[in-house]
Design a protein around this motif. Structure first.
Motif, PDB file in Angstrom:
ATOM      1  N   PRO A  63      19.643  44.266 -73.693  1.00  0.00           N
ATOM      2  CA  PRO A  63      18.504  43.342 -73.743  1.00  0.00           C
ATOM      3  C   PRO A  63      17.449  43.705 -72.709  1.00  0.00           C
ATOM      4  O   PRO A  63      17.739  44.361 -71.710  1.00  0.00           O
ATOM      5  CB  PRO A  63      19.150  41.989 -73.412  1.00  0.00           C
ATOM      6  CG  PRO A  63      20.371  42.330 -72.645  1.00  0.00           C
ATOM      7  CD  PRO A  63      20.860  43.632 -73.186  1.00  0.00           C
ATOM      8  N   GLY A  64      16.231  43.304 -72.964  1.00  0.00           N
ATOM      9  CA  GLY A  64      15.149  43.623 -72.039  1.00  0.00           C
ATOM     10  C   GLY A  64      14.548  44.982 -72.329  1.00  0.00           C
ATOM     11  O   GLY A  64      14.994  45.721 -73.204  1.00  0.00           O
ATOM     12  N   ASP A  65      13.494  45.298 -71.580  1.00  0.00           N
ATOM     13  CA  ASP A  65      12.792  46.561 -71.782  1.00  0.00           C
ATOM     14  C   ASP A  65      13.475  47.685 -71.020  1.00  0.00           C
ATOM     15  O   ASP A  65      13.910  47.492 -69.886  1.00  0.00           O
ATOM     16  CB  ASP A  65      11.349  46.443 -71.307  1.00  0.00           C
ATOM     17  CG  ASP A  65      10.553  45.435 -72.113  1.00  0.00           C
ATOM     18  OD1 ASP A  65      10.839  45.300 -73.319  1.00  0.00           O
ATOM     19  OD2 ASP A  65       9.669  44.773 -71.531  1.00  0.00           O
ATOM     20  N   PRO A  66      13.559  48.879 -71.630  1.00  0.00           N
ATOM     21  CA  PRO A  66      14.139  50.019 -70.911  1.00  0.00           C
ATOM     22  C   PRO A  66      13.192  50.494 -69.816  1.00  0.00           C
ATOM     23  O   PRO A  66      12.022  50.108 -69.756  1.00  0.00           O
ATOM     24  CB  PRO A  66      14.305  51.069 -72.006  1.00  0.00           C
ATOM     25  CG  PRO A  66      13.239  50.740 -72.999  1.00  0.00           C
ATOM     26  CD  PRO A  66      13.137  49.234 -72.996  1.00  0.00           C
ATOM     27  N   VAL A  67      13.709  51.355 -68.959  1.00  0.00           N
ATOM     28  CA  VAL A  67      12.922  51.956 -67.888  1.00  0.00           C
ATOM     29  C   VAL A  67      12.311  53.252 -68.413  1.00  0.00           C
ATOM     30  O   VAL A  67      12.895  53.930 -69.265  1.00  0.00           O
ATOM     31  CB  VAL A  67      13.820  52.238 -66.673  1.00  0.00           C
ATOM     32  CG1 VAL A  67      13.026  52.863 -65.532  1.00  0.00           C
ATOM     33  CG2 VAL A  67      14.485  50.941 -66.210  1.00  0.00           C
ATOM     34  N   SER A  68      11.146  53.599 -67.910  1.00  0.00           N
ATOM     35  CA  SER A  68      10.508  54.842 -68.332  1.00  0.00           C
ATOM     36  C   SER A  68      11.407  56.037 -68.052  1.00  0.00           C
ATOM     37  O   SER A  68      12.001  56.153 -66.975  1.00  0.00           O
ATOM     38  CB  SER A  68       9.179  55.025 -67.594  1.00  0.00           C
ATOM     39  OG  SER A  68       8.671  56.332 -67.771  1.00  0.00           O
ATOM     40  N   ARG A  69      11.514  56.941 -69.030  1.00  0.00           N
ATOM     41  CA  ARG A  69      12.297  58.163 -68.834  1.00  0.00           C
ATOM     42  C   ARG A  69      11.686  59.057 -67.756  1.00  0.00           C
ATOM     43  O   ARG A  69      12.344  59.968 -67.246  1.00  0.00           O
ATOM     44  CB  ARG A  69      12.393  58.941 -70.154  1.00  0.00           C
ATOM     45  CG  ARG A  69      13.291  58.282 -71.195  1.00  0.00           C
ATOM     46  CD  ARG A  69      13.401  59.133 -72.443  1.00  0.00           C
ATOM     47  NE  ARG A  69      14.252  58.513 -73.452  1.00  0.00           N
ATOM     48  CZ  ARG A  69      15.564  58.679 -73.543  1.00  0.00           C
ATOM     49  NH1 ARG A  69      16.171  59.466 -72.669  1.00  0.00           N
ATOM     50  NH2 ARG A  69      16.260  58.091 -74.496  1.00  0.00           N
ATOM     51  N   ALA A  70      10.427  58.805 -67.430  1.00  0.00           N
ATOM     52  CA  ALA A  70       9.764  59.607 -66.399  1.00  0.00           C
ATOM     53  C   ALA A  70      10.079  59.122 -64.992  1.00  0.00           C
ATOM     54  O   ALA A  70       9.718  59.784 -64.012  1.00  0.00           O
ATOM     55  CB  ALA A  70       8.250  59.590 -66.615  1.00  0.00           C
ATOM     56  N   ALA A  71      10.769  57.982 -64.864  1.00  0.00           N
ATOM     57  CA  ALA A  71      10.989  57.374 -63.546  1.00  0.00           C
ATOM     58  C   ALA A  71      11.702  58.295 -62.556  1.00  0.00           C
ATOM     59  O   ALA A  71      11.289  58.386 -61.394  1.00  0.00           O
ATOM     60  CB  ALA A  71      11.733  56.055 -63.687  1.00  0.00           C
ATOM     61  N   PRO A  72      12.791  58.980 -62.955  1.00  0.00           N
ATOM     62  CA  PRO A  72      13.437  59.863 -61.969  1.00  0.00           C
ATOM     63  C   PRO A  72      12.500  60.905 -61.401  1.00  0.00           C
ATOM     64  O   PRO A  72      12.481  61.145 -60.181  1.00  0.00           O
ATOM     65  CB  PRO A  72      14.575  60.494 -62.775  1.00  0.00           C
ATOM     66  CG  PRO A  72      14.915  59.469 -63.805  1.00  0.00           C
ATOM     67  CD  PRO A  72      13.583  58.890 -64.204  1.00  0.00           C
ATOM     68  N   GLY A  73      11.701  61.531 -62.272  1.00  0.00           N
ATOM     69  CA  GLY A  73      10.752  62.533 -61.793  1.00  0.00           C
ATOM     70  C   GLY A  73       9.675  61.936 -60.917  1.00  0.00           C
ATOM     71  O   GLY A  73       9.244  62.538 -59.929  1.00  0.00           O
ATOM     72  N   GLU A  74       9.227  60.706 -61.252  1.00  0.00           N
ATOM     73  CA  GLU A  74       8.199  60.044 -60.442  1.00  0.00           C
ATOM     74  C   GLU A  74       8.720  59.724 -59.046  1.00  0.00           C
ATOM     75  O   GLU A  74       8.017  59.896 -58.040  1.00  0.00           O
ATOM     76  CB  GLU A  74       7.732  58.769 -61.136  1.00  0.00           C
ATOM     77  CG  GLU A  74       6.942  59.010 -62.419  1.00  0.00           C
ATOM     78  CD  GLU A  74       6.642  57.721 -63.167  1.00  0.00           C
ATOM     79  OE1 GLU A  74       7.138  56.664 -62.731  1.00  0.00           O
ATOM     80  OE2 GLU A  74       5.905  57.774 -64.168  1.00  0.00           O
ATOM     81  N   LEU A  75       9.955  59.235 -58.982  1.00  0.00           N
ATOM     82  CA  LEU A  75      10.531  58.927 -57.679  1.00  0.00           C
ATOM     83  C   LEU A  75      10.740  60.193 -56.852  1.00  0.00           C
ATOM     84  O   LEU A  75      10.504  60.206 -55.642  1.00  0.00           O
ATOM     85  CB  LEU A  75      11.852  58.167 -57.856  1.00  0.00           C
ATOM     86  CG  LEU A  75      11.650  56.675 -58.151  1.00  0.00           C
ATOM     87  CD1 LEU A  75      12.831  56.116 -58.939  1.00  0.00           C
ATOM     88  CD2 LEU A  75      11.460  55.906 -56.854  1.00  0.00           C
ATOM     89  N   ALA A  76      11.195  61.254 -57.501  1.00  0.00           N
ATOM     90  CA  ALA A  76      11.373  62.517 -56.783  1.00  0.00           C
ATOM     91  C   ALA A  76      10.041  63.034 -56.272  1.00  0.00           C
ATOM     92  O   ALA A  76       9.939  63.575 -55.156  1.00  0.00           O
ATOM     93  CB  ALA A  76      12.042  63.546 -57.683  1.00  0.00           C
ATOM     94  N   ALA A  77       8.976  62.874 -57.078  1.00  0.00           N
ATOM     95  CA  ALA A  77       7.648  63.346 -56.667  1.00  0.00           C
ATOM     96  C   ALA A  77       7.123  62.533 -55.492  1.00  0.00           C
ATOM     97  O   ALA A  77       6.374  63.054 -54.659  1.00  0.00           O
ATOM     98  CB  ALA A  77       6.690  63.268 -57.847  1.00  0.00           C
ATOM     99  N   SER A  78       7.500  61.252 -55.417  1.00  0.00           N
ATOM    100  CA  SER A  78       7.022  60.400 -54.329  1.00  0.00           C
ATOM    101  C   SER A  78       7.842  60.553 -53.063  1.00  0.00           C
ATOM    102  O   SER A  78       7.432  60.076 -51.991  1.00  0.00           O
ATOM    103  CB  SER A  78       7.074  58.925 -54.759  1.00  0.00           C
ATOM    104  OG  SER A  78       8.380  58.381 -54.608  1.00  0.00           O
ATOM    105  N   ALA A  79       9.003  61.201 -53.162  1.00  0.00           N
ATOM    106  CA  ALA A  79       9.931  61.249 -52.035  1.00  0.00           C
ATOM    107  C   ALA A  79       9.330  61.991 -50.843  1.00  0.00           C
ATOM    108  O   ALA A  79       8.787  63.088 -50.980  1.00  0.00           O
ATOM    109  CB  ALA A  79      11.235  61.926 -52.459  1.00  0.00           C
ATOM    110  N   VAL A  80       9.424  61.341 -49.696  1.00  0.00           N
ATOM    111  CA  VAL A  80       9.061  61.983 -48.434  1.00  0.00           C
ATOM    112  C   VAL A  80      10.303  62.705 -47.948  1.00  0.00           C
ATOM    113  O   VAL A  80      11.332  62.089 -47.695  1.00  0.00           O
ATOM    114  CB  VAL A  80       8.607  60.940 -47.399  1.00  0.00           C
ATOM    115  CG1 VAL A  80       8.301  61.615 -46.061  1.00  0.00           C
ATOM    116  CG2 VAL A  80       7.386  60.182 -47.912  1.00  0.00           C
TER     117      VAL A  80
END
Length: 256
Positions: free
Chosen positions: A236-253
């Motif tokens: 139930p509910g909306d899924p998470v974007s499949r791009a999320a892992p890559g986005e978080l990795a790109a934001s990682a300091v």
């Protein structure tokens, strides 16, 4: 704080290089699991595997404003900026354990609650980090692939997760820092949570960013790892974007 390049110390040290892993190799990756699990247990006793602690994220910015910068992080750790729909993990959130290594939660997507589903379900997405000791004879690429499988199994425990791991690829470091490794995996589940059908995603996506930090004479490598698991479909509910892992990795300091 250092420049970000791998240093030689008396801590976990450099692993021998191996051929890059092939996509979804059940025998290749799975053969590493008992080795890594056993070795991690020994290293935990020896105190040479440490979870990252004290990592925080800035409060979410208003919708019209640019994302808030990541909070400062201690040396040898990652910090991330949560993308849309993600929030900083609450204080005291239990770690995500992979092969017995406690990964400190950095960000998550709140769990869904619907119908007869459990009152305290798993979040729809989680990003967590730890400093992992990779044994001599195991490359960083192999370790990242093994932990991608382990992270998928841990994040979807209880839902009969089936994880397919993709190949490891280079992740260039900033400002001449040492390159890291990036691995993606997909997860299929039976959709159950606490025995309730339809209360868990049937598809998930996992990403692992692994950056060598320290090398030692014993041939082991201290590797900073960021793992991200997110629901991609089902439940139930909306899924998470499949791009999320890559986005978080790109934001990682990166550490140091």
């Amino acid at each position: 704080m250092n420049s970000g390049r791998t240093s030689t110390t008396g801590r976990p040290g450099a692993a021998a290089q191996a051929r890059p892993g092939e996509p979804a190799p059940p025998s290749g990756v799975r053969r590493l699991r008992p080795v890594l699990a056993a070795l991690v247990a020994v290293l935990l006793v020896a105190g040479t595997v440490a979870a990252l602690t004290g990592i925080g994220d800035a409060p979410a910015a208003p919708a019209a404003a640019p994302p808030a910068p990541a909070a400062p992080a201690p040396p040898d750790t990652f910090a991330v900026t949560p993308p849309d729909g993600w929030t900083a993990a609450p204080a005291g959130a239990p770690p995500l354990e992979v092969f017995g290594v406690p990964f400190t939660r950095l960000a998550e997507v709140p769990p869904f609650a619907a119908g007869q589903c459990p009152a305290d379900p798993a979040p729809r997405g989680v990003a967590a980090a730890a400093l992992v000791a990779v044994p001599a004879g195991t490359s960083v690429e192999e370790a990242a692939m093994a932990f991608a499988r382990g992270a998928g199994e841990a994040a979807y425990a209880g839902a009969t997760p089936q994880v397919a791991v993709g190949p490891a690829g280079p992740r260039p470091g900033p400002d001449g820092a040492e390159d890291g490794v990036w691995v993606e995996a997909t997860v299929r589940t039976d959709g159950t949570a606490a025995g309730q059908a339809g209360c868990r995603a049937t598809d998930g996506t996992v990403g692992v960013l692994a950056v060598p930090r320290t090398r030692a004479r014993d041939g082991s490598t201290g590797v900073a790892m960021l793992v991200v698991a997110a629901d991609a479909a089902g439940g139930p509910g909306d899924p998470v974007s499949r791009a999320a892992p890559g986005e978080l990795a790109a934001s990682a300091v990166r550490p140091g």
